[in-house]
Design a protein around this motif. Structure first.
Motif, PDB file in Angstrom:
ATOM      1  N   VAL A  93      62.524  23.451  -6.956  1.00 59.79           N
ATOM      2  CA  VAL A  93      62.636  24.181  -5.693  1.00 59.79           C
ATOM      3  C   VAL A  93      61.428  23.925  -4.804  1.00 59.79           C
ATOM      4  O   VAL A  93      61.567  23.592  -3.617  1.00 59.79           O
ATOM      5  CB  VAL A  93      62.795  25.695  -5.963  1.00 59.79           C
ATOM      6  CG1 VAL A  93      62.763  26.477  -4.651  1.00 59.79           C
ATOM      7  CG2 VAL A  93      64.095  25.970  -6.703  1.00 59.79           C
ATOM      8  N   THR A  94      60.238  24.075  -5.353  1.00 56.81           N
ATOM      9  CA  THR A  94      59.024  23.964  -4.535  1.00 56.81           C
ATOM     10  C   THR A  94      58.548  22.534  -4.361  1.00 56.81           C
ATOM     11  O   THR A  94      57.887  22.215  -3.368  1.00 56.81           O
ATOM     12  CB  THR A  94      57.888  24.799  -5.148  1.00 56.81           C
ATOM     13  OG1 THR A  94      57.652  24.348  -6.494  1.00 56.81           O
ATOM     14  CG2 THR A  94      58.254  26.273  -5.175  1.00 56.81           C
TER      15      THR A  94
ATOM     16  N   GLY B 252      60.686  31.599 -13.398  1.00 57.56           N
ATOM     17  CA  GLY B 252      60.002  31.807 -12.126  1.00 57.56           C
ATOM     18  C   GLY B 252      58.525  32.137 -12.271  1.00 57.56           C
ATOM     19  O   GLY B 252      57.816  32.242 -11.272  1.00 57.56           O
TER      20      GLY B 252
ATOM     21  N   ALA C 175      61.943  26.044 -11.027  1.00 56.26           N
ATOM     22  CA  ALA C 175      60.913  26.368 -10.043  1.00 56.26           C
ATOM     23  C   ALA C 175      60.244  25.119  -9.467  1.00 56.26           C
ATOM     24  O   ALA C 175      60.094  24.997  -8.241  1.00 56.26           O
ATOM     25  CB  ALA C 175      59.876  27.321 -10.643  1.00 56.26           C
TER      26      ALA C 175
ATOM     27  N   SER D  11      60.484  37.520 -10.684  1.00 54.09           N
ATOM     28  CA  SER D  11      59.799  36.495  -9.902  1.00 54.09           C
ATOM     29  C   SER D  11      59.106  37.099  -8.683  1.00 54.09           C
ATOM     30  O   SER D  11      57.978  36.732  -8.344  1.00 54.09           O
ATOM     31  CB  SER D  11      60.814  35.427  -9.457  1.00 54.09           C
ATOM     32  OG  SER D  11      60.186  34.408  -8.724  1.00 54.09           O
TER      33      SER D  11
ATOM     34  N   GLU E  31      57.627  29.131  -2.265  1.00 54.96           N
ATOM     35  CA  GLU E  31      57.821  29.804  -3.557  1.00 54.96           C
ATOM     36  C   GLU E  31      58.752  31.004  -3.457  1.00 54.96           C
ATOM     37  O   GLU E  31      59.351  31.424  -4.454  1.00 54.96           O
ATOM     38  CB  GLU E  31      56.474  30.229  -4.127  1.00 54.96           C
ATOM     39  CG  GLU E  31      55.720  31.270  -3.306  1.00 54.96           C
ATOM     40  CD  GLU E  31      54.414  31.681  -3.960  1.00 54.96           C
ATOM     41  OE1 GLU E  31      53.804  32.650  -3.478  1.00 54.96           O
ATOM     42  OE2 GLU E  31      54.011  31.033  -4.944  1.00 54.96           O
TER      43      GLU E  31
ATOM     44  N   ILE F 153      62.258  30.495  -4.813  1.00 61.35           N
ATOM     45  CA  ILE F 153      62.536  30.468  -6.258  1.00 61.35           C
ATOM     46  C   ILE F 153      63.459  31.611  -6.666  1.00 61.35           C
ATOM     47  O   ILE F 153      64.487  31.389  -7.326  1.00 61.35           O
ATOM     48  CB  ILE F 153      61.218  30.493  -7.067  1.00 61.35           C
ATOM     49  CG1 ILE F 153      60.438  29.205  -6.834  1.00 61.35           C
ATOM     50  CG2 ILE F 153      61.521  30.670  -8.564  1.00 61.35           C
ATOM     51  CD1 ILE F 153      59.066  29.179  -7.485  1.00 61.35           C
TER      52      ILE F 153
END
Length: 392
Positions: free
Chosen positions: A230-231, A24, A227, A148, A238, A241
Motif C-alpha cells: 500500500v505505502t 498494519g 502494508a 491500525s 499510511e 493501510i
C-alpha cells in the motif's frame, strides 16, 4: 442459529483482531524494537505455529473438561498474554507472548469449532462455521483497521491493550451463554482418543486439511505484507493501510457468508469456480498493485475468494472428521494454522528478491496453484459424497 454460537463468534472476533492486526503494525513494531520488517513478520508465524502445534495438543488435554470452563480459561490466558506484550520492550519476549496467546487461541478455537458444530443439526456445519468465521472477518473489517488506526495515533502497544480489553466482554458472554456440561470419553457416542486420532488416516480428511492449509498459506502470505504494498508499490499514505484492510475484511465477510450456504451441500462448485479465480487474482494484484483503484478492487475480490474457498475446505475437514467429535475442531484449527505459519515465512523470503514488496503476492499465486493441482489429481476424493464411508 443459536445465541451461544454468536457469543463464540464474539470471542473469535477478539482473537481474530489480534491475529490479523499485525499486518498494519509490523513497520512500527520493527522500528520500535529495532528489528527488520521481515523479522517482525515472524510474529505472525510464531502465532500460527503455536496454534498449529497447540490445537491438537490442547484439545486432547481438554476433551474431558467442561466446555465453558475451557473456553473461559483460554480467553483469559489470551488476554493476559496481550497485557505482557503491550508493556515489553524486548522482541524475544513479544515473540514468546505471541506463542502463549496462540496456544490459548488454539485451545479456544478447537473447542469452539467442536462446540459450535454440536449446537446445530449435522447437515448445517457449514453454516455454523460461517457464523464462527464471521468473527474473524468482522475482525478484518473493524478490529484490524481499528488496531491500525490506534497504532498510527497512539503506537502499536495501544492495539495490544485494546485486544486485551475486548476479551473481557467476550469472557462474560461465554460465562453466561455456554452450557457448563462436559463430555467424557467412553460415554455413549464419544470414542476414545485413540479412535479419534485414527481418523487422521482417512484419505479425504488428510486431503481436505492439506488443501485448506495451502489456501490459508496463500491468504496469510499476502495479507501479512499488504502494508508495504500500500505505502510502497501503490504510493499511498499510511492512512490507506486500514482502508485496504477494511476492504479485504469486507470481501472476506461476503465470501465466507456466501460459501456458508453452499459448503454443506455443494462444496464442489465452490472449489471448481473459486479456485481458478483465486489463482488468477493474486498475479493480477501483483501486476496492477501500482494502480490504487485496481489495488482496492482486487483486495476486496481476493478477500472474498480466499475466505469462500478456505471456509469451504475447513467445513470439509469438519465433515471428514465426523468420527472425532471432540478432536475435529483441532484438526480444522491445525489445518488453518499450518497455512498461517508457512505462508508468511514463504512470503518473507521473497522480500529480498527482485520481486520486492510484490513477492508475497506471487508466492500466494504459487501456493494456490499447488492446491489446485493436488485437488485436480484427487478430484474423485474431493467430489465424493458425504457419508461415513467416504469421509473415512
Amino acid at each position: 442459529m443459536p445465541l451461544p454460537l454468536y457469543l463464540l463468534a464474539m470471542a473469535v472476533f477478539a482473537m481474530g483482531t489480534s491475529e490479523f492486526m499485525l499486518a498494519g503494525l509490523l513497520p512500527d513494531i520493527a522500528s520500535d524494537l529495532d528489528v527488520t520488517v521481515a523479522t517482525a513478520g515472524g510474529l505472525t508465524s510464531a502465532f500460527a505455529i503455536g496454534m498449529m502445534v497447540g490445537a491438537p495438543l490442547v484439545a486432547a488435554l481438554a476433551r474431558n473438561w467442561s466446555r465453558r470452563s475451557s473456553l473461559l480459561g483460554f480467553i483469559l490466558v489470551f488476554a493476559a498474554a496481550h497485557v505482557v506484550g503491550a508493556v515489553t520492550t524486548s522482541f524475544p519476549v513479544l515473540f514468546a507472548t505471541r506463542a502463549v496467546a496462540a496456544l490459548a487461541n488454539a485451545g479456544f478455537l478447537a473447542v469452539a469449532l467442536t462446540a459450535g458444530a454440536a449446537l446445530v443439526p449435522p447437515d448445517r456445519k457449514g453454516r455454523a462455521l460461517a457464523v464462527l468465521l464471521s468473527g474473524t472477518t468482522a475482525a478484518t473489517i473493524a478490529g484490524v483497521p481499528g488496531g491500525s488506526v490506534l497504532g498510527t495515533l497512539l503506537g502499536w502497544r495501544a492495539a495490544f491493550w485494546a485486544v486485551a480489553a475486548l476479551c473481557l466482554p467476550a469472557a462474560l458472554g461465554i460465562l453466561k451463554g455456554i452450557p457448563a456440561g462436559r463430555v467424557k470419553e467412553g460415554t455413549k457416542g464419544v470414542p476414545t482418543l485413540r479412535a479419534e486420532l485414527a481418523r487422521l488416516t482417512g484419505r479425504r480428511l488428510v486431503l481436505a486439511m492439506v488443501l485448506a492449509a495451502l489456501v490459508n498459506a496463500a491468504t496469510f502470505a499476502s495479507f501479512t505484507f499488504l502494508a508495504p504494498v500500500v505505502t510502497g508499490t501503490a504510493g499511498l499514505g499510511e492512512w490507506w493501510i486500514p482502508v485496504v484492510l477494511v476492504l479485504f475484511g469486507a470481501g472476506s465477510f461476503v465470501g465466507v457468508t456466501a460459501a456458508g450456504r453452499l459448503s454443506d451441500g455443494r462444496p464442489g462448485p465452490v472449489i471448481a469456480v473459486g479456485g481458478p479465480l483465486l489463482l488468477l487474482g493474486w498475479p493480477a494484484l501483483a501486476v496492477l498493485a501500482d494502480g490504487p483503484v485496481a489495488l482496492l478492487t482486487l483486495v476486496f475480490v481476493q478477500g472474498a475468494l480466499s475466505f469462500a474457498l478456505g471456509g469451504t475446505l475447513i467445513t470439509q475437514v469438519l465433515y471428514a472428521a465426523a468420527g472425532a467429535p471432540t478432536m475435529a475442531g483441532s484438526y480444522a484449527t491445525a489445518a488453518l494454522n499450518v497455512g498461517a505459519a508457512i505462508g508468511p515465512l514463504i512470503a518473507a523470503s521473497t522480500l529480498g528478491t527482485g520481486f520486492g514488496n510484490l513477492g508475497p503476492l506471487w508466492a500466494s499465486g504459487l501456493l494456490v496453484a499447488i492446491a489446485l493441482l493436488i485437488a485436480f489429481r484427487f478430484r474423485t476424493v474431493v467430489a465424493a459424497r458425504r457419508s461415513t464411508e467416504a469421509l473415512g
